[in-house]
Design a protein around this motif. Structure first.
Motif, PDB file in Angstrom:
ATOM      1  N   UNK A  62       0.541  -1.126  -0.190  1.00 52.93           N
ATOM      2  CA  UNK A  62      -0.183  -0.052  -0.023  1.00 52.93           C
ATOM      3  C   UNK A  62       0.613   1.259   0.008  1.00 52.93           C
ATOM      4  N   UNK A  63       2.165   1.447   0.874  1.00 53.57           N
ATOM      5  CA  UNK A  63       2.967   2.253   0.366  1.00 53.57           C
ATOM      6  C   UNK A  63       3.217   2.472  -0.593  1.00 53.57           C
ATOM      7  N   UNK A  64       4.363   1.313  -1.158  1.00 54.81           N
ATOM      8  CA  UNK A  64       4.441   0.969  -2.202  1.00 54.81           C
ATOM      9  C   UNK A  64       3.972   1.885  -3.195  1.00 54.81           C
ATOM     10  N   UNK A  65       2.235   2.011  -3.248  1.00 55.99           N
ATOM     11  CA  UNK A  65       1.513   2.589  -4.612  1.00 55.99           C
ATOM     12  C   UNK A  65       1.655   4.135  -4.233  1.00 55.99           C
ATOM     13  N   UNK A  66       1.749   4.849  -3.001  1.00 50.33           N
ATOM     14  CA  UNK A  66       2.185   5.964  -3.375  1.00 50.33           C
ATOM     15  C   UNK A  66       3.685   6.355  -3.791  1.00 50.33           C
ATOM     16  N   UNK A  67       4.630   5.659  -3.657  1.00 52.89           N
ATOM     17  CA  UNK A  67       6.307   5.512  -4.285  1.00 52.89           C
ATOM     18  C   UNK A  67       5.672   5.375  -5.302  1.00 52.89           C
ATOM     19  N   UNK A  68       5.627   4.842  -5.432  1.00 53.10           N
ATOM     20  CA  UNK A  68       4.685   4.332  -7.017  1.00 53.10           C
ATOM     21  C   UNK A  68       4.301   5.916  -7.703  1.00 53.10           C
ATOM     22  N   UNK A 127       5.479  13.209  -7.365  1.00 53.69           N
ATOM     23  CA  UNK A 127       3.746  14.339  -7.192  1.00 53.69           C
ATOM     24  C   UNK A 127       4.414  13.267  -5.502  1.00 53.69           C
ATOM     25  N   UNK A 128       4.101  14.139  -3.757  1.00 50.15           N
ATOM     26  CA  UNK A 128       4.542  14.018  -3.332  1.00 50.15           C
ATOM     27  C   UNK A 128       5.748  14.340  -2.437  1.00 50.15           C
ATOM     28  N   UNK A 129       6.248  14.015  -0.750  1.00 47.64           N
ATOM     29  CA  UNK A 129       7.575  14.592   0.137  1.00 47.64           C
ATOM     30  C   UNK A 129       8.101  12.848  -0.046  1.00 47.64           C
ATOM     31  N   UNK A 170       9.867   7.805   2.115  1.00 38.87           N
ATOM     32  CA  UNK A 170      10.898   7.131   3.183  1.00 38.87           C
ATOM     33  C   UNK A 170      10.499   6.924   4.028  1.00 38.87           C
ATOM     34  N   UNK A 171      10.127   7.958   4.927  1.00 39.56           N
ATOM     35  CA  UNK A 171      10.144   7.650   7.023  1.00 39.56           C
ATOM     36  C   UNK A 171       9.238   6.534   6.908  1.00 39.56           C
TER      37      UNK A 171
END
Length: 425
Positions: A100-106, A113-115, A120-121
Motif C-alpha cells: 500500500x505504501x508502495x503505491x504512493x512511492x510509485x 508528486x509527494x514528499x 521513505x520515512x
C-alpha cells in the motif's frame, strides 16, 4: 522481540559509497582449489556488463543482500538497478516492503508528486535512510526523461494501510454502487482504527484474542471484489483486487502461529512479484534480502536459543514458475558494521563467504556457473551451504539448507561494509 517478529515487521536499509575495485589481486595464494577457481573466474565490478551473460533472458532478477542497512551493499544494488534498467530494459521493481505504501512511492517515481523524505520515512525501520531515498531519486530522474517508465511496487502485505481500504470502497462506489452497502458491512469493521500502522499491527497481533472474525471479514471483502463483473485486462479492477488480497493476507498472516508466518510471508511475496510481472508486462527487479531472493526451498534459519525455522522462500517459488527466466543475484559480505550499530564478525570458516574473501581482495562479481569446475569446486557449489543469519541477534545466528549453486546464479562480494545513514525526522 523475537527474530520472527522483527523479521516480519521490520524492513531494510541501504548505503552511500562503494569501494570499487579496478583490479583484483588474490588475498593469499593458498593453493586451495576453491579459492583458486574463485580468483580465476571473479570479475572486477567495472561497468557490470559481464552481468549480461549471467542474466541472459531473465524476466525477473532477484537482487538480494546478505544483511540490510549497509551503505556499500545498497549502493552496489543501486548500480545493478541502473544497469538492468538502462542496459537490459527492466522497467519494474518489486521491493521488500508494503504494497500500500508502495503505491504512493510509485506515484512519486512516475509523477514527482509527494514528499519523498516523508514517504521513505514510512518504510520499514531499516529502510528509512538517505541511501534508500537515492534509489527513488534515481527512478524519478529516469522517468522524468524517458517515455518508457520504471514502475515501483511493494511486494509485502505486512503493513497494509488505510489507503487500500479507501481504494476498494471508492472502486465499488464508482463501478458497483448497488454493492457498496454490502461491501462496507465487511470492510468497515476491519479498517485500521490507528493511523500508526505499526501500532495497529501490534494491537491486532498481540491484543486481539479472537482473530477469526477479522479473517472472515477480510475473506468476504476479497470474495466480493473477485466476483465483481469486469472487462478482461481491466487494470483498474486488477489493482482493486490486489488491494483486497493484501488485506486478506495481512489478517491471515497475523492470525497464524509465529513459526508458520515465515512460509506464509514468502509464498505471498512470490505471488505478488509474479502478479507485478504480469500487471506491468515488464521485466522485474525483486529487491529484498538474500533470504527471500535466493532459490532456497528448504531454508533453515537458526537464531539461538529459539527453535530453528525451516521454510520455503520466495525465490524458490519464482524459480519453479519461471525456470531460468528467474535469476538470483546475491550480494554478500564478509565483515563490518550495519545500522544499529551491529558488528558483523568475519565469516565463519563453514560459511561460503569465507572462501570468497580468501580468494580476492576488494569487491568482485562471480558467476557460479563458470566452467570448468574441478571436483572440489563442484562439491563446494553443490554441497549444503551455510551463511550469516540475523546478526542483530548474535553472531551464532546463521542460515543453511540447499546449496550455493541453488541459492544464487551470481554473487557480488564485498569484504567490508559500513552502516547506512538514517533520515533525520
Amino acid at each position: 522481540m523475537t527474530i520472527t517478529r522483527r523479521t516480519f515487521l521490520a524492513g531494510s536499509a541501504v548505503g552511500v559509497a562503494t569501494a570499487t575495485a579496478t583490479g583484483l589481486a588474490p588475498a593469499q595464494a593458498s593453493g586451495d582449489p576453491i579459492t583458486t577457481w574463485i580468483a580465476r573466474n571473479a570479475e572486477p565490478l567495472g561497468d557490470l556488463d559481464h552481468l549480461r551473460r549471467s542474466i541472459g533472458g531473465a524476466q525477473i532478477v532477484g537482487l538480494g543482500e546478505a544483511v540490510h542497512a549497509t551503505a556499500e551493499l545498497t549502493h552496489l544494488k543501486l548500480r545493478v538497478v541502473r544497469y538492468l534498467v538502462e542496459r537490459l530494459g527492466f522497467r519494474a521493481i518489486a521491493f521488500e516492503d508494503d504494497w500500500s505504501l508502495g503505491t504512493q512511492l510509485n506515484e512519486y517515481v512516475l509523477t514527482g508528486r509527494g514528499d519523498l523524505n516523508a514517504l521513505v520515512g514510512q518504510l520499514s525501520t531499516e529502510s528509512r535512510t538517505h541511501e534508500i531515498a537515492e534509489l527513488f531519486d534515481y527512478l524519478r530522474g529516469y522517468n522524468a526523461t524517458h517515455r518508457d517508465k520504471v514502475r515501483f511496487a511493494g511486494a509485502e502485505y505486512f503493513a497494509t494501510r488505510q489507503l487500500a481500504y479507501d481504494a476498494i470502497d471508492e472502486y465499488v462506489a464508482r463501478r458497483a454502487p448497488r454493492r457498496l452497502a454490502e461491501l462496507r458491512r465487511s470492510l468497515k469493521p476491519i479498517r485500521p482504527h490507528l493511523e500508526d500502522i505499526g501500532a495497529y499491527v501490534q494491537w491486532y497481533w498481540k491484543e486481539v484474542k479472537d482473530k477469526a472474525p477479522y479473517v472472515a471479514k477480510a475473506q468476504a471483502v476479497h470474495a466480493m471484489v473477485r466476483k465483481l463483473p469486469h472487462r478482461p485486462n481491466d487494470r483498474d479492477y486488477a489493482l482493486t483486487e490486489h488491494h483486497a488480497r493484501q488485506i486478506l493476507s495481512f489478517y491471515t498472516a497475523f492470525s497464524l502461529p509465529e513459526a508458520e508466518i515465515w512460509s506464509y510471508r514468502d509464498a505471498r511475496a512470490a505471488e505478488n512479484v509474479r502478479w507485478w510481472h504480469g500487471f506491468t508486462r515488464n521485466k522485474v527487479i525483486y529487491w529484498a534480502a538474500n533470504a527471500h531472493t535466493a532459490n532456497a526451498p528448504g531454508l533453515r534459519v537458526t537464531v539461538p536459543p529459539d527453535p530453528d525455522v525451516v521454510f520455503r522462500n520466495a525465490g524458490s517459488y519464482l524459480r519453479d514458475w519461471y525456470g531460468d527466466r528467474y535469476r538470483s543475484v546475491g550480494c554478500t559480505v564478509d565483515h563490518g558494521t550495519t545500522l544499529g550499530p551491529v558488528t558483523l564478525p568475519p565469516a565463519s570458516s563453514d560459511w561460503f563467504e569465507h572462501q570468497l574473501t580468501a580468494a580476492r581482495k576488494g569487491q568482485f562479481v562471480l558467476d557460479l556457473h563458470s566452467r570448468p569446475q574441478p571436483d572440489a569446486v563442484r562439491a563446494w557449489l553443490h554441497g549444503t551451504a551455510g551463511t550469516r543469519g540475523f546478526p542483530e541477534y548474535g553472531a551464532a545466528s546463521h542460515m543453511t539448507g540447499n546449496s550455493l549453486s541453488d541459492w544464487f546464479d551470481v554473487v557480488i562480494h564485498t569484504p567490508e561494509v559500513t552502516p547506512t545513514h538514517p533520515l533525520v525526522s
